[in-house]
Design a protein around this motif. Structure first.
Motif, short mmCIF file in Angstrom:
data_model
loop_
_atom_site.label_atom_id
_atom_site.label_comp_id
_atom_site.label_asym_id
_atom_site.label_seq_id
_atom_site.Cartn_x
_atom_site.Cartn_y
_atom_site.Cartn_z
N MET A 208 0.86 -1.19 0.00
CA MET A 208 0.00 0.00 0.00
C MET A 208 0.89 1.24 0.00
N SER A 209 0.32 2.35 -0.44
CA SER A 209 1.12 3.56 -0.57
C SER A 209 1.24 4.29 0.75
N GLU A 210 2.35 5.01 0.87
CA GLU A 210 2.58 5.88 2.01
C GLU A 210 2.35 7.30 1.55
N THR A 211 1.74 8.12 2.37
CA THR A 211 1.44 9.50 1.99
C THR A 211 2.23 10.45 2.88
N ILE A 212 2.90 11.42 2.22
CA ILE A 212 3.58 12.49 2.95
C ILE A 212 2.58 13.63 3.07
N THR A 213 2.11 13.94 4.24
CA THR A 213 1.05 14.92 4.41
C THR A 213 1.64 16.32 4.46
N GLU A 214 1.06 17.22 3.65
CA GLU A 214 1.49 18.61 3.64
C GLU A 214 0.26 19.50 3.61
N SER A 215 0.46 20.80 3.78
CA SER A 215 -0.66 21.71 3.86
C SER A 215 -1.36 21.90 2.52
N HIS A 216 -0.62 21.80 1.42
CA HIS A 216 -1.22 22.06 0.11
C HIS A 216 -1.74 20.79 -0.54
N LEU A 217 -0.94 19.76 -0.57
CA LEU A 217 -1.26 18.55 -1.31
C LEU A 217 -0.28 17.48 -0.87
N ALA A 218 -0.68 16.25 -0.98
CA ALA A 218 0.23 15.15 -0.69
C ALA A 218 0.86 14.66 -1.97
N ILE A 219 2.14 14.36 -1.90
CA ILE A 219 2.79 13.63 -2.98
C ILE A 219 2.68 12.15 -2.63
N ARG A 220 2.18 11.37 -3.53
CA ARG A 220 2.03 9.95 -3.27
C ARG A 220 3.39 9.29 -3.36
N LYS A 221 3.78 8.65 -2.29
CA LYS A 221 5.06 7.95 -2.23
C LYS A 221 4.77 6.46 -2.14
N ASP A 222 4.89 5.79 -3.27
CA ASP A 222 4.47 4.40 -3.34
C ASP A 222 5.67 3.51 -3.68
N LYS A 223 5.99 3.41 -4.95
CA LYS A 223 7.01 2.48 -5.41
C LYS A 223 8.30 3.15 -5.86
N TRP A 224 8.20 4.40 -6.35
CA TRP A 224 9.33 5.00 -7.06
C TRP A 224 10.05 6.10 -6.29
N ILE A 225 9.33 6.97 -5.63
CA ILE A 225 9.99 8.07 -4.91
C ILE A 225 10.85 7.50 -3.79
N GLY A 226 12.08 7.94 -3.74
CA GLY A 226 13.04 7.42 -2.76
C GLY A 226 13.87 6.28 -3.28
N LYS A 227 13.58 5.81 -4.49
CA LYS A 227 14.31 4.68 -5.06
C LYS A 227 15.50 5.16 -5.86
N ARG A 228 16.56 4.36 -5.89
CA ARG A 228 17.75 4.68 -6.68
C ARG A 228 17.51 4.25 -8.14
N ALA A 229 16.51 4.84 -8.74
CA ALA A 229 16.18 4.49 -10.13
C ALA A 229 17.26 5.00 -11.07
N LYS A 230 17.65 4.16 -12.03
CA LYS A 230 18.64 4.58 -13.02
C LYS A 230 18.10 5.72 -13.86
N ARG A 231 18.98 6.63 -14.22
CA ARG A 231 18.57 7.79 -15.00
C ARG A 231 18.14 7.36 -16.40
#
Length: 794
Positions: free
Chosen positions: A1-24
Motif C-alpha cells: 500500500m502507498s505511504e502519503t507524505i502529508t502537507e498543507s497544500h497537497l500530498a505527494i504519493r510515495k508508493d514504489k518509485w519516490i526514494g528509489k535509486r532508479a537509473k537515470r
C-alpha cells in the motif's frame, strides 16, 4: 500500500518509485552519442556567424572598414552595432531605486568595455570563410584606446576613467542595512576580529559552450531559435520584446544542453543578435562559441571583496557582525540580477546556520573592464559561506576553542525551526547540528587529531576543514523576495494519459544534466500508480511545454516536482472516475497499484490502467466529463532551505606549496529525497566545482585590463586526479512548507567546498600562523602563507 507524505497544500504519493535509486532514463542517449546539441543541428541553406571582438579592454570605436571583405553582400555579410541600432539594449530589471542601470547594446555601437566585447558579426556560407573574414575585419577596426579600469580599487580611485559616462561614476550601488543593535553587540564583546577577503573570479566552464541557431519561416511567419539556454520561455519573451515580434510567432527550443550551472540562464547578447540577423537575411544562421571566445566573452562569476568585523565573547559566541560586500560587476551590470547578483545574495545569506542577532550589511558594486558577472552555481552564497567559515575557524584558533565546539555554541538547533534569520530569511526545517555531528563521526574526528599531531612531529602537515552551510532553494516569488531580489514565478506542468495508458509529462523547467526526466517520471509514476517506464518527460520547447521560468537556483525539484504531482493527482481522479463507472463502484473505494485498478477488498473486480485509459477516450458510456485525461497545474512555493556540512581532509607540502585532498565527506539534507543516486551525483559534481574555485580556477586580468587566462593552459580546472573520493551521506528533514517536503539541493557542494578546502589548508598550516585572505590556494600563494613568518619550518 502507498505511504502519503502529508502537507498543507497537497500530498505527494510515495508508493514504489519516490526514494528509489532508479537509473537515470536520460543517460543512454548521452552515453551512446545520440544526444543532439545546437552544434549538431544543420538546416538547409544555413549560414555561419563569427564574432569580431574587441582586443582592448576600454576603447571607443572610431571606424569599421568593411571594404576589406571581398564578396560583401553576396557571399559574406557584416553586421555592426549601427545595423542593430534599433534593437533595444539589454538591461536588468532589479527593483531597487538607487541601482544605476547600464544598458548593453547587443553589438557595441560606440564603445567597448572589456576584451571580448562584440563589435561586429561576420556571416558566411561556411565557418572557415566566416572565420577568415572576421579576422580580416578585426584588423580593419580603428579604436581610440582609453585608460583601463582593471579592478574595483581602480574603478573608485580619483580621476579613474568612467566606463559609462552618462552615469558619472563606476560605483553603481551602495546601500547599508542595519539589523539588530550592532553597536551594543560590539560594546559587549570581549574580542573583535576582522578579515578582508578577496573571493576569486571564476566561471561555469560548461562542457558545451554557448550556441544559437535561428531560422525564420516566412510562409508561417515563425521565428524558431535553438539555444543552449536554461530558460526557453523567458528567452522567448525577451527575443519577442527586443525584436518587436508577437510572442506567439517566436518559438525557442533548448535541445540537449551540455551544462549550464547558471551561466546559461541569462539572456546573452548573441541570443538577440543571431535571430535579428536571420530575420534580415531570410536564411538560418548559426553561431557556436569556441572555447577561447568563451573564456573571453561569456559571463564570469563570484569575484567579490568582503570586509568583516565580528564581535565575539571569550567563549566564542558571535554577538554581532559588520560586513561590507563589494561586487566587481565587469563592464556591464548584466541583464539578469545586475552587478548585485554576487554581493546582495552574499549579504542576505551570510548568517547561514548560525544564531547571529545583530548584523550591519553594506552592499556595493562597481564596474571594471572585465567580462560581466552573472549567475554561476552557488551565486553569492559561495563567497559568503567561504568568508564566514574561514572567520569562524580563525576565531576558534585565536580563542583556543576547537573548531567543532565553536560551531556547536553558535549553531541553530532543529527545535528552533522554523527560524527567521537576522536578514529576514525564514528557515523552514533543517539538521544543522546533526549534519555537523554526523560528518565528525564519519571522519573519526578525534582519531584525525591524534594522527595530525603525530605527523607534524615528522614534518608533515595535514589538516581538516569544516564548512557548514544553508542553501536557499525553491526559487519562486517568496524565495526571491527573501533574497532581496523580488521576481514573480510562473511554472507549470502538464500530465496527459493517452488512450494506450502511457503518460506524457510536459514541464516548464528545462533539463541540462540534473536528471529531471528521471525524477519527474518517478513522481508521476507514483502519482498515477503506473510503471516509471510508461512515463515520458518532455521539456525545452516553448511550443510543447507549458510556460515557466526554467531551471536555475535549485528550484526544479520543489517547483517542477510539485506541479507534476498536482497535475498527476488531477489526472488520477479522472482515471478513477472512469474506472468507477466501468466497475460500478465508488471512486473512493478504488486503488491503483502497478498499473491495475481494483476495488478495495475485491481484487478480482479490476481493470488495467490501459483499459481504463482506452475507455476514457473511446467508450462514451463510461467516460467522464473530461475525457482527455490531461491536466496542467501551477505552483509557486514558499522558500525552502536545504543544509549540510562538508568536511575536507588535506595535506600541504611545505616545500612546494602543493595541496593534496585526501578525503571529502558531505552530509546533505534536502528534505524528502526523490532519488538518492541523483542527490549524490549532484553533491559530488558541485563539490568538484567548489574544489576548482578553492585550488585552481581564476580569471586573471593584468593591470592593463588584458585577460591573462584565455586557454585551459592558463585557466585551470580540476581533473579526475584532483578530486578524491567524495562520500555523500543524507539526512532528511522534510520541509513543512513545500509540497511533499521537498527542498532543492543542487548548489550546496559548490557553496561549501571552497571553505572546507581553505579551512583544511589553514588547519594544516596552523604552526605557521597562516591566515587565508584569498582564493584560489595556488602553490605560490600557499608558499607565501608559509613564508609569512620568514621560514619554511615552524
Amino acid at each position: 500500500m502507498s505511504e502519503t507524505i502529508t502537507e498543507s497544500h497537497l500530498a505527494i504519493r510515495k508508493d514504489k518509485w519516490i526514494g528509489k535509486r532508479a537509473k537515470r532514463v536520460e543517460d543512454p542517449r548521452y552515453l551512446t552519442g545520440t544526444a543532439r546539441y545546437v552544434a549538431d543541428l544543420v538546416l538547409p541553406r544555413m549560414l555561419h556567424a563569427v564574432y569580431v571582438r574587441s582586443p582592448h579592454p576600454h576603447a571607443r570605436i572610431v571606424s569599421i572598414d568593411t571594404s576589406v571583405l571581398p564578396g560583401l553582400g553576396k557571399s559574406v555579410w557584416v553586421f555592426t552595432g549601427q545595423d542593430l541600432a534599433d534593437v533595444p539594449p539589454l538591461i536588468d530589471h532589479v527593483v531597487l531605486d538607487n541601482l544605476l542601470r547600464t544598458p548593453q547594446n547587443v553589438i557595441a555601437i560606440d564603445k567597448v568595455r572589456f576584451v571580448g566585447d562584440a563589435v561586429a558579426v561576420v556571416v558566411a556560407a561556411d565557418r572557415y570563410a566566416a572565420e577568415d573574414a572576421a579576422e580580416a575585419l578585426g584588423a580593419a577596426v580603428e579604436y581610440e584606446v582609453l585608460a583601463p579600469v582593471p579592478s574595483v580599487d581602480a574603478a573608485n580611485a580619483p580621476g579613474a576613467a568612467v566606463l559609462h559616462e552618462e552615469l558619472g561614476t563606476n560605483e553603481i550601488y551602495r546601500q547599508t542595512e542595519k539589523h539588530g543593535d550592532t553597536d551594543a553587540a560590539f560594546a559587549a564583546a570581549d574580542r573583535v576580529f576582522s578579515i578582508q577577503f578577496h573571493h576569486n573570479r571564476y566561471g561555469a566552464a560548461p562542457m558545451e559552450t554557448r550556441g544559437v541557431l535561428a531560422n525564420y519561416e516566412r510562409s508561417e511567419q515563425q521565428l524558431t531559435v535553438w539555444s543552449s539556454t536554461q530558460m526557453p520561455h523567458f528567452l522567448r519573451s525577451v527575443i519577442a520584446g527586443q525584436l518587436s515580434l508577437p510572442e506567439h510567432r517566436v518559438r525557442v527550443i533548448a535541445p540537449e544542453v551540455g551544462g549550464g550551472f547558471g551561466q546559461k540562464m541569462c539572456t546573452s547578447p548573441e541570443e538577440i543578435a543571431i535571430p535579428f540577423i536571420a530575420l534580415q537575411l531570410g536564411r538560418p544562421v548559426k553561431w557556436i562559441e569556441d572555447r577561447h571566445e568563451h573564456l573571453l566573452a561569456a559571463t564570469q562569476a563570484k569575484e567579490e571583496y568582503i570586509n568583516l568585523e565580528v564581535a565575539a565573547s571569550a567563549e566564542g559566541k558571535i554577538l554581532g557582525v559588520r560586513g561590507e560586500f563589494i561586487g566587481d560587476g565587469g563592464g556591464y551590470s548584466f541583464n539578469t540580477e545586475s552587478a548585485l547578483i554576487e554581493p546582495a545574495l552574499a549579504s542576505k545569506s551570510f548568517p547561514g546556520p548560525y544564531r547571529i542577532e545583530a548584523f550591519d550589511e553594506t552592499v556595493a558594486a562597481s564596474l571594471t573592464n572585465k567580462s560581466p558577472v552573472a549567475a554561476y552555481r552557488g551565486v553569492g552564497w559561495t563567497a559568503a559561506n567561504t568568508v564566514r567559515e574561514i572567520m569562524i575557524d580563525e576565531i576558534a584558533r585565536d580563542l583556543g576553542i576547537d573548531p567543532v565546539e565553536i560551531r556547536r555554541r553558535n549553531m541553530l538547533h532543529s527545535d528552533e525551526l522554523p527560524y527567521r534569520s537576522i536578514t529576514g530569511q525564514l528557515y523552514d526545517s533543517g539538521s544543522y547540528l546533526e549534519s555537523l555531528e554526523l560528518a565528525m563521526k564519519t571522519v573519526d574526528y578525534s582519531a584525525f587529531r591524534t594522527m595530525q599531531r603525530r605527523l607534524r612531529e615528522q614534518g608533515r602537515y595535514i589538516g581538516l576543514g569544516i564548512s557548514s552551510y544553508v542553501e536557499q532553494t525553491a526559487w519562486g516569488s517568496d524565495s526571491s523576495a527573501q533574497a532581496g531580489t523580488p521576481l514573480p514565478s510562473h511554472d507549470n506542468s502538464t500530465v496527459t494519459v493517452d488512450p494506450s495508458g502511457t503518460v506524457t509529462v510536459a514541464v516548464s523547467t528545462s533539463c541540462h544534466g540534473q536528471g529531471h526526466e528521471t525524477s519527474y517520471a518517478q513522481i508521476a509514476a507514483d502519482g498515477l500508480g503506473v510503471d516509471m517506464a510508461d512515463v515520458k518527460v518532455v521539456f525545452g520547447d516553448t511550443l510543447t511545454a507549458p510556460y515557466g521560468l526554467g531551471t536555475y537556483a535549485s528550484r526544479s525539484a520543489v517547483i517542477g516536482g510539485a506541479t507534476v504531482a498536482r497535475a498527476a493527482a488531477a489526472v488520477r481522479e479522472q482515471i478513477l472516475q472512469v474506472a468507477a463507472n466501468m466497475l460500478e463502484a465508488n471512486p473512493d473505494d478504488l486503488v491503483i497499484e502497478d498499473g491495475k485498478i481494483s476495488v478495495v477488498g475485491s481484487p478480482s473486480a479490476s481493470k488495467t490502467f490501459a483499459e481504463v485509459a482506452y475507455a476514457a477516450y473511446w467508450d462514451s458510456e463510461v467516460r467522464s466529463d473530461e475525457p482527455m485525461l490531461t491536466s496542467t497545474r501551477f505552483y509557486d512555493p514558499p522558500a525552502t532551505y536545504a543544509n549540510g556540512c562538508v568536511v575536507v581532509l588535506a595535506e600541504v607540502d611545505a616545500d612546494t606549496g602543493a595541496v593534496r585532498l585526501d578525503r571529502i565527506v558531505a552530509v546533505e539534507d534536502c528534505g524528502t529525497v526523490i532519488n538518492p543516486m541523483i542527490v549524490e551525483a549532484q553533491v559530488q559534481g558541485a563539490i568538484a566545482q567548489g574544489i576548482g574555485g578553492a585550488l585552481y580556477e581564476q580569471f586573471v586580468y593584468g593591470e592593463d585590463g588584458q585577460p591573462l587566462t584565455t586557454t585551459y593552459m592558463d585557466y585551470l580546472i580540476p581533473t579526475s586526479t584532483d578530486v578524491p573520493p567524495i562520500e555523500v551521506l543524507s539526512l532528511e528533514s522534510p520541509s513543512p512548507f513545500s509540497i511533499g517536503g521537498i527542498k532543492g539541493m543542487g548548489e550546496g557542494g559548490q557553496i561549501a567546498a571552497p571553505a572546507a578546502v581553505a579551512n583544511a589548508v589553514a588547519d594544516a598550516l596552523a604552526p605557521f600562523e597562516a591566515r587565508i585572505r584569498q582564493l584560489p590556494l595556488a602553490p605560490d600563494y600557499v608558499l607565501r602563507l608559509i613564508g609569512a613568518i620568514g621560514t619554511s619550518q615552524p
